[in-house]
Write an enzyme that holds these catalytic residues in place. Structure first.
Site, PDB file in Angstrom:
ATOM      1  CB  CYS A 163      10.222   8.601  -4.100  1.00 19.37           C
ATOM      2  SG  CYS A 163       8.558   8.965  -4.725  1.00 19.37           S
ATOM      3  CG  HIS A 466       7.661  10.086  -0.604  1.00 18.05           C
ATOM      4  ND1 HIS A 466       8.697  10.300  -1.477  1.00 18.05           N
ATOM      5  CD2 HIS A 466       8.223   9.579   0.529  1.00 18.05           C
ATOM      6  CE1 HIS A 466       9.842   9.944  -0.897  1.00 18.05           C
ATOM      7  NE2 HIS A 466       9.570   9.508   0.309  1.00 18.05           N
TER       8      HIS A 466
END
Length: 1342
Positions: A163, A466
């Protein structure tokens, strides 16, 4: 006749009216059944309705699974009913069509009648009926999943934990200046491999992000160009670190091109690092470059964080005063003076990158933490207050060097001088040479306004989380969230939520309770109309980019076509009974439009039947593998598409296909739905055989009589005398004797197994469960086939090893008829088991005799004539082929004495190969065929206490410290018979146990095809799995050549691991067909006996633990008695000639030596013992000094700091647990003065090795305790390792070369001994981009 009016007012007879009404009802039922059948066969459409009537329901979706013939008016009704809306108050619009001009809308208020009857389905792309949209199917539409999102932007697929990469790539893509410059670069395929070219793969990725119609695309080609493998996808890194490393890699790749200075032109700024003397004003300074500015969230040691980016920037340039011990040495004043040290911005880049340093280190907990404090940032940032006006006016090249940015984006430099720095800068694994910076024209302060366009957000903790990016498009000013494959519109409120912090004030710990989702990197662009670029439109692409677009478009179309083919391909499991290769299995992949005949040809080639069976002798039939059932055949449907035959394209099918073959003269039998498959086995009672099955198809509504007629036609048996037995499940036999009962009532299903017999014998007259037929079928259902490997035996030793054979008999059992007078295996088994029956009967009759005769009687097995010897003397006897299974049943009786425990074997001779084999596998007892334990020891063990030489008895030592430690802790699994998994072969009277019932056993030589054990003795044994292990071993006696008490049974598993089967009372029910068994020679355990592994303890050897042999210890035996029995075995097998007074046994825990066992200790009374126990045997240089359990044996080792050497182990016997006594003993041993003696306990597994570079400071030397049995020593048992040294001895000083050389030697030594070299916590894997396409191999590493 009575007349009644009919429907057309005509008078008809009353009976006729009844039949007329019945016909009407029947026709109506038929019509409705047809409708139901058509509805079931009709294709269905999955409709997904998104409710966008309000903001609250925008994320709600309704799902309807409707027939494809459903009209739009019916669709509106179903939606209104499910959503709870009034019909006519809402409209339905076709969604997720790629091209907006092709999107159609249907309003409920303006629908015409004709439109109301249109079928459900995607709108035609070209306006013609029947043309579906891209990648759509009659049963499901995939357009919403595969097509670009409503925003018009394409997402990136997260490979696993990439990510952070996706966020940076989307930011760079949404930067017009970077994207346009990347498009202007042209790749030369002749100069570089496109797979390893980072700029080219980025270019391809950007082209796909701009032109692809997919919702998300992969980044695997980009990461492959980085030189990463699949493991890198599972490593999460810092996005700022990736940005720096990627920019460095691009600069290297772009050398000698127009883009060589692109990164510096867009992202590089300048600052001055200065120190100014406060007395004379002299300033020492150096110019540095930076690519990003790291901003501190919370100053070190402060409880309050900076509230905004502006405040953090001001703190960044705030100088600090160097005073006191930190004074600066002024070159002009020639002394240390107070000074001011700080940074000044000289130039800001076009694209300004700010890193918010949210990751910090907590020195209280010694862990990394994340600071979630609130820090605001403006949409427009004025940088003019932060630039130095005086330095702006000075020449930019004066006394300035571009040193590059340092780790974590730091702009500080440790070197401050007026000279240029020529040192190379290594940044995150990319080696770069310094290059001079380009002069830039300074902008007025009024033009230093930056606008925010990218916020990279981190959600999570310092341990992981994330990343996603919030990016503003410069084309429409709209903010978008790029969260991997998901792209959506967001607002300014969403941006403000990334400030961090929490509602309310929580004081010092506010960061700990704040939201973990906050901004981590901010990217601003200078507002300059002369430089602000727009995104390059598709029509303005350079020629090479246009070619690349066309190439990617063709590739995407090819991928789409391939997906279309995959979507229309039926994949079903295919079976075939190959005439040569037997049953074969594969997967048939056939397009749904291919006909049955074409699919048959494909299956014919797939199963490799060319040249074996003609194609016209093959056909495909519907097949159920689980029930082995042929469901139906497809006569007359050879031209029918496979999609219709299989019921459409599905991910999986509830049935399979079978490619059936026939001989040219045969005709295929039609298989109709509703039939059941029956496998018929014909039983021959006379020969006691069961034939292979014959397949018969029947109907469930057939009676037993009709079924018998069907079987008679297939088998040729007489139906009148036929008995049919159904096996409904495993070993569940049911005789079908009711003539008019149907097969369904009898429990028939899709696939069934029956046994039939049609002989005219008296067996018909007896009850079924007493009949010979039932016994034969019962035996057939419980018989398994085992492969038994017999032990290798040296010729001439077999007669000496067994008491069951007379002296002079042959040593090997014959396995073929090549020897003159040898009998078959079956004959040997029958005759030997007949002898065993007679012997068992005699023993049963004599079982009531006095037990006092037990010890004086010799073994009854001595009266059994050797099977081979008997075969030689009775060579005229033979066993005919008809003498089969039932005559081979054996009677295994209880109470047969195999051998007397006091009777030694005649010889203990063993070949060298056997000894080596025993020691290597540890599976043959070391006391095999040797004399058993001393008769005095075993017979008197339970009669009273044993009088010892020192006047003590075996029960008088329970007051010692270690006996107290074991009181009440004797574990239940220590007993050999109950829980250790071993059943004694003897009952309480010492007689052999076996089960008194007839069970089938048949052995025959193993053919070469059956056995994987080449050149070995192998038997194929057919045996009833209800037989006990004891009875099974008894039946194997004639083939092994020794009594059952003298060999062990090992079960071989799939991975060739062997485990001994020891529970003699258990049956073979856990075994299955073709399981392998290995027979190894070795005396089986009696009640109260334990198998023990003996290891030699060698304290001063590199490998201190050496396996010697397996032996047997018995309950009630003393340690001295076990040593008496152990020493002859050591002499024979290990060539160790030892004296009983110069050896000791001690506890073994893993590799650690423990409690020393004294001669008078009794097993199971003073020493807990268990199955597969392990002990150390230690050879002593002098007689045993341990006389009492109150003593303590400690292993000591001297450390000499002056020579950097460790001495050898020496044992010290302590009378108590006093530290002073230990020091006194060590002082006597080493001549170190008592006041200079220091000691420390060793760590880890024996021998507690430690590097000589670490031992002097790493161990806890001279602990402040008075006794050894307290913390931190906790020495409570024998075998502890203690290091000692002279406190006055100085540590040897080593040069760097000597230290390095010694470190290599110590590392090599400790690796060989399996000890750790030094503690090294797991380090985070460094992020690297490899410019040559892969990591370089380090030849210096293993």
């Amino acid at each position: 006749m009575e007349m009644v009016p009919s429907e057309d007012n005509q008078f008809v007879p009353k009976e006729g009216m009844f039949w007329s009404c019945r016909q009407v009802i029947f026709d109506e039922m038929k019509r409705r059944c047809q409708q139901i059948q058509n509805a079931a066969d009709e294709l269905r459409v999955l409709c997904i309705i998104q409710d966008t009537t309000s903001a609250k329901t925008v994320n709600e979706k309704l799902t309807l699974n409707l027939p494809a013939s459903t009209t739009l008016s019916k669709l509106h009704e179903d939606v209104a009913h499910k959503a709870g809306y009034v019909p006519g108050t809402f409209e339905l619009v076709w969604g997720n069509i790629p091209d907006t001009e092709e999107t159609g809308a249907t309003e409920s208020s303006g629908l015409e009648d004709s439109s109301q009857e249109r079928f459900i389905g995607p709108l035609p792309r070209d306006g013609t009926v029947g043309c579906s949209g891209d990648y759509s199917s009659p049963s499901y539409s995939y357009s919403s999943i595969l097509n670009k999102s409503e925003t018009g932007y394409v997402g990136l697929v997260n490979q696993a934990m990439t990510c952070y990469l996706n966020s940076l790539l989307q930011t760079l893509f949404m930067t017009p200046e970077f994207r346009n410059a990347l498009y202007n670069w042209e790749f030369e395929e002749s100069e570089e491999d496109p797979v390893t070219s980072i700029p080219y793969q980025l270019q391809r990725l950007f082209v796909l992000l701009q032109t692809s119609k997919k919702r998300a695309i992969e980044t695997t080609d980009v990461t492959r160009s980085f030189g990463w493998d699949s493991s890198e996808a599972w490593q999460q890194h810092d996005v700022q670190e990736l940005c720096r490393v990627m920019f460095d890699a691009l600069e290297q790749k772009w050398k000698q091109t127009e883009q060589a200075d692109l990164i510096n032109q867009l992202y590089q700024g300048k600052l001055k690092d200065y120190v100014r003397c406060l007395e004379c004003g002299y300033e020492s300074w150096r110019n540095d470059t930076y690519l990003d500015i790291p901003l501190v969230i919370r100053p070190f040691g402060a409880s309050q964080a900076y509230g905004s980016v502006e405040e953090a920037l001001q703190a960044f340039i705030q100088p600090e005063t160097l005073d006191g011990p930190n004074q600066y040495f002024c070159e002009r004043c020639k002394k240390k003076c107070d000074a001011r040290k700080g940074l000044r911005f000289l130039h800001f880049p076009y694209l300004l990158t700010l890193q918010l340093k949210r990751f910090d280190f907590d020195y209280t907990t010694m862990h990394r933490i994340k600071l979630n404090d609130r820090m605001t940032f403006p949409e427009e940032l004025d940088m003019s207050p932060f630039i130095d006006v005086e330095d702006e006016k000075s020449p930019q090249t004066e006394s300035c060097t571009d040193s590059g940015a340092e780790n974590e984006g730091s702009c500080h430099s440790d070197q401050m001088s007026n000279d240029f720095s020529t040192d190379d800068c290594v940044d995150e694994g990319i080696c770069l040479d310094n290059s001079s910076s380009t002069e830039r024209v300074l902008k007025p302060k009024s033009l230093l306004t930056y606008e925010l366009f990218s916020v990279m957000v981190h959600s999570g903790s310092a341990a992981g989380g994330h990343y996603y990016a919030c990016i503003k498009s410069f084309s429409d000013g709209q903010w978008y969230s790029f969260n991997d494959q998901h792209v959506s519109k967001i607002t300014q409120d969403d941006i403000r939520k990334t400030y961090g912090g929490s509602s309310g004030s929580r004081g010092y710990y506010s960061s700990a309770f704040a939201s973990s989702t906050n901004a981590y990197m901010l990217i601003y662009r200078l507002k300059d109309p002369t430089r602000n670029a727009k995104y390059l439109a598709v029509e303005d692409f350079p020629e090479h980019i246009t070619r690349l677009v066309q190439k990617e478009k063709e590739s995407e179309e090819q991928e789409k076509r391939q997906r279309e083919i995959e979507r229309n391909t039926c994949k079903i499991k295919l079976f075939c009974m190959h005439p040569v290769k037997m049953m074969m299995e594969s997967k048939l992949e056939v397009h749904k439009d291919k006909t049955l005949s074409e699919a048959t040809e494909m299956a014919y080639k797939l199963m490799e039947l060319q040249g074996v069976v003609p194609l016209d002798c093959c056909r495909l039939v519907k097949y159920d593998e689980f029930h082995e059932y042929l469901e139906r055949s497809y006569e007359g449907e050879e031209e029918t598409p496979m999609g219709l035959l299989l019921g459409g394209v599905k991910s999986s099918y509830m049935f399979d296909l079978l490619l059936e073959t026939r001989r040219p003269e045969q005709v295929f039998q039609p298989y109709k739905p509703g039939e059941v498959m029956v496998k018929v086995h014909v039983v021959d009672l006379k020969n006691e055989t069961i034939a292979s099955p014959v397949s018969v198809r029947a109907y469930l509504n057939q009676t037993i009589t009709e079924f018998k007629q069907l079987i008679a036609q297939a088998t040729g048996l007489c139906a009148e005398t036929m008995r049919v037995v159904l096996e409904r499940c495993y070993n569940d036999l049911r005789l079908l004797y009711v003539p008019n009962k149907t097969l369904k009532a009898e429990g028939f299903f899709r696939s069934n197994k029956v046994f039939v017999e049609s002989s005219e014998t008296a067996d018909h007259q007896v009850a079924f469960t007493d009949s010979l037929l039932w016994k034969l079928l019962d035996r057939h259902g419980n018989t398994i086939r085992l492969l038994v490997l017999l032990p290798q035996q040296s010729p001439g030793t077999l007669a000496n090893r067994t008491l069951c054979q007379k002296t002079g008999s042959d040593s090997d059992m014959p396995f073929d008829d090549s020897k003159g007078n040898s009998k078959s295996v079956e004959a040997i088994l029958e005759e030997s088991t007949e002898k065993l029956k007679n012997l068992s009967l005699q023993q049963q009759q004599g079982s009531s005799n006095s037990d006092s005769q037990k010890s004086s009687d010799t073994s009854d097995f001595e009266h059994i004539e050797s099977p081979i010897q008997e075969a030689d003397s009775n060579s005229s006897l033979c066993v005919t082929a008809d003498n089969r299974e039932l005559e081979n049943r054996i009677r295994v009786t209880a109470g047969s004495t195999v051998c007397d425990p006091e009777t030694p074997f005649a010889s203990e001779e063993r070949s060298d190969s056997e000894v080596i084999n025993d020691r290597s596998t540890s599976s043959v007892d070391s006391d095999i065929l040797s004399s058993s334990h001393s008769s005095d020891t075993l017979c008197n063990a339970d009669s009273g206490t044993i009088q010892l030489a020192n006047g003590l008895d075996s029960h008088s030592i329970t007051s010692s410290r270690r006996s107290k430690a074991h009181e009440g802790k004797k574990e239940t699994w220590d007993t050999a018979e109950e829980d250790s998994g071993t059943d004694s072969e003897y009952d309480d009277n010492g007689k052999s146990k076996a089960e008194a019932q007839y069970l089938y056993f048949k052995a025959e030589p193993c053919s070469q095809d059956d056995s994987t054990w080449d050149s070995q003795k192998c038997l194929v044994v057919h045996v009833d799995k209800r037989i006990t292990l004891a009875a099974f071993k008894l039946n194997l006696e004639p083939y092994v050549g020794v009594p059952s008490t003298q060999f062990k049974v090992f079960r071989v598993y799939a991975n060739n691991q062997e485990f001994e089967s020891v529970r003699l009372n258990e049956t073979l029910s856990s075994f299955s067909d073709d399981n392998k068994i290995t027979i190894r020679l070795g005396r089986a355990l009696k009640k109260g006996e334990y198998r023990v592994k003996v290891y030699q303890l060698l304290v001063n050897e590199p490998e201190p633990c050496k396996f010697l042999l397996d032996t047997v210890f018995a309950k009630g035996m003393t340690v001295r008695q076990s040593k008496q029995e152990l020493l002859p075995q050591l002499k024979e097998q290990c060539k160790l000639d030892l004296s009983i007074d110069r050896v000791r046994l001690r506890k073994k825990t893993w590799k650690n030596p423990g409690t020393v066992f004294l001669d008078y200790h009794v097993y199971e009374e003073d020493i807990s013992i268990s199955s597969n126990w392990e002990v150390f045997l230690e050879v002593l240089s002098e007689p045993e000094k341990m006389k009492s359990m109150s003593q303590l044996a400690v292993l000591t080792r001297r450390w000499s700091p002056a020579t950097m050497r460790l001495g050898s182990f020496q044992e010290v016997i302590l009378e108590s647990s006093s530290v002073e006594e230990l020091k006194e003993k060590l002082s006597q041993l080493s001549q170190i003065p008592l006041e200079n003696m220091e000691f420390a306990k060793g760590r880890g597994t024996f021998p507690c090795d430690i590097s000589v570079l670490e031992i002097h400071q790493d161990l806890d030397w001279n602990p402040k305790v008075s006794t050894l049995n307290v913390w931190p020593l906790y020495i409570c048992d024998d075998g502890a390792v203690v290091f000692y040294r002279d406190s006055t001895e100085e540590l040897l000083e080593l040069s760097e070369d000597e230290r390095s050389e010694l470190m290599k030697k110590e590392s090599s030594r400790l690796l060989k001994t399996g000890q750790r070299v030094s503690y090294s916590p797991r380090k985070e894997k460094a992020l690297k981009i490899y410019l040559d396409g892969g990591p370089a191999k380090d030849t210096g590493q293993d």
